[in-house]
Design a protein around this motif. Structure first.
Motif, short mmCIF file in Angstrom:
data_model
loop_
_atom_site.label_atom_id
_atom_site.label_comp_id
_atom_site.label_asym_id
_atom_site.label_seq_id
_atom_site.Cartn_x
_atom_site.Cartn_y
_atom_site.Cartn_z
N UNK A 39 -57.69 49.98 -12.26
CA UNK A 39 -58.35 49.98 -10.95
C UNK A 39 -59.87 50.04 -11.11
N UNK A 40 -60.34 50.69 -12.17
CA UNK A 40 -61.77 50.71 -12.43
C UNK A 40 -62.30 49.31 -12.75
N UNK A 41 -61.58 48.59 -13.62
CA UNK A 41 -62.01 47.25 -13.99
C UNK A 41 -61.92 46.26 -12.82
N UNK A 42 -60.86 46.39 -12.03
CA UNK A 42 -60.73 45.51 -10.88
C UNK A 42 -61.84 45.78 -9.87
N UNK A 43 -62.17 47.03 -9.68
CA UNK A 43 -63.24 47.37 -8.73
C UNK A 43 -64.60 46.86 -9.22
N UNK A 44 -64.84 46.96 -10.52
CA UNK A 44 -66.10 46.43 -11.07
C UNK A 44 -66.19 44.92 -10.86
N UNK B 93 -68.50 40.39 -8.00
CA UNK B 93 -68.30 39.06 -7.44
C UNK B 93 -68.75 38.94 -5.99
N UNK B 94 -69.20 40.07 -5.40
CA UNK B 94 -69.66 40.02 -4.02
C UNK B 94 -68.56 40.11 -3.00
N UNK B 95 -67.34 40.39 -3.45
CA UNK B 95 -66.23 40.46 -2.50
C UNK B 95 -66.29 41.71 -1.63
N UNK B 96 -66.96 42.76 -2.12
CA UNK B 96 -67.05 43.98 -1.32
C UNK B 96 -67.86 43.72 -0.05
N UNK B 97 -69.00 43.04 -0.21
CA UNK B 97 -69.81 42.71 0.97
C UNK B 97 -69.05 41.77 1.90
#
Length: 289
Positions: free
Chosen positions: A259-264, A269-273
């Motif tokens: 989950x740490x690597x996926x979140x990074x 990749x800008x998917x959070x924004x």
């Protein structure tokens, strides 16, 4: 002796047929007789006609019409199938064929061909956590079965079976498949779904590694507390529970790394924004409606 110039009895008569026309009799001892005239049998007569039965000609025409009708029907079906495939492709729907496990396909799984190469390692590790959960819950059944045999009661065995039956397909549907599709399509919504349920997965693994005697029936999970409790009375059952505790610990640590690597990757990749914008847009649409 016979004379030198005696006539030969075997000689034919020396008769000139042109000397006295009409007076020469036909030779009675002619060796060959003329052959009767017969037409040539090599179909060289262009004027000859060939009779073809009308029934066979009609059958040929009917068969030809049937073949043409079938060909037209096949072309129509092919066009319809292509139209549907194009419509599905435009809608973004992917037809997933079950191909794993190879000996009894249950799910669609093709990381090498569908996941981008820079994300394949992470996807393989995430798949390892899914298989790790299967191993943990399966070993949990084995350990709880030994405890039941030693007199711990059948209730904990039924609970262990329920954990396995609900946990394995639930993990695949709730967090592994969303992650697989998020990696394949780069969908922010799928990533959000994965984070929500993968956190629950990690919480369950940590809880199972400890297995406190509340919420779940204490000895129905092979945690450290039940292991300490049963090892004094039944050493074999205690060893099985300690092995289960170790498996849940490894599963928890590996899941935290995933989950740490996926979140990074998700942040980089800008998917959070993008996900925040999508959430704000949906909130505004809900407020307006």
């Amino acid at each position: 002796m016979a004379g030198r110039y005696d006539s030969n009895p075997f000689d034919e008569e020396n008769v000139n047929p042109f000397a006295h026309p009409g007076s020469v009799p036909a030779a009675s001892n002619s060796r060959l007789s003329p052959l009767p005239h017969e037409p040539a049998g090599f179909n060289y007569d262009r004027g000859a006609t060939i009779d073809i039965p009308l029934d066979s000609a009609k059958d040929l025409r009917s068969k030809e019409k049937e073949l043409q009708a079938k060909e037209a029907e096949l072309k129509k079906r092919e066009q319809e199938l292509k139209r549907r495939e194009d419509a599905i492709a435009r809608a973004g729907i992917v037809i997933e064929e079950k191909n794993w496990p190879p000996f009894f396909p249950l799910i669609h799984h093709d990381i090498a061909n569908e996941i981008p190469i820079h994300l394949q390692k992470l996807q393989y590790v995430a798949f390892t956590t899914l298989l790790g959960l299967v191993l943990c819950l399966l070993w949990n059944i084995i350990a709880v079965t030994t405890a039941w045999i030693k007199g711990e009661g059948v209730k904990i065995w039924f609970l262990a079976i329920i954990y396995f039956i609900s946990g394995v397909p639930g993990a695949y549907v709730l967090w592994y498949r969303p992650l697989y599709r998020a990696m394949r399509t780069d969908s922010a919504l799928k990533f959000g779904w994965f984070f929500m349920f993968y956190l629950l997965h990690i919480g369950f693994c940590i809880f199972a590694a400890v297995a406190p005697p509340f919420i779940f029936k204490g000895k129905s999970l092979t945690g450290i507390l039940p292991a300490i409790d049963v090892v004094s009375g039944h050493a074999l059952v205690g060893i099985f529970y300690f092995i289960g505790f170790g498996l849940f610990c490894i599963e928890s640590l590996l899941s935290i790394w995933v989950i740490q690597q996926v979140y990074m990757y998700f942040r980089g990749s800008g998917k959070a924004a993008e996900m925040k914008k999508e959430g704000a847009r949906r909130t505004m649409m809900a407020a307006l409606s």
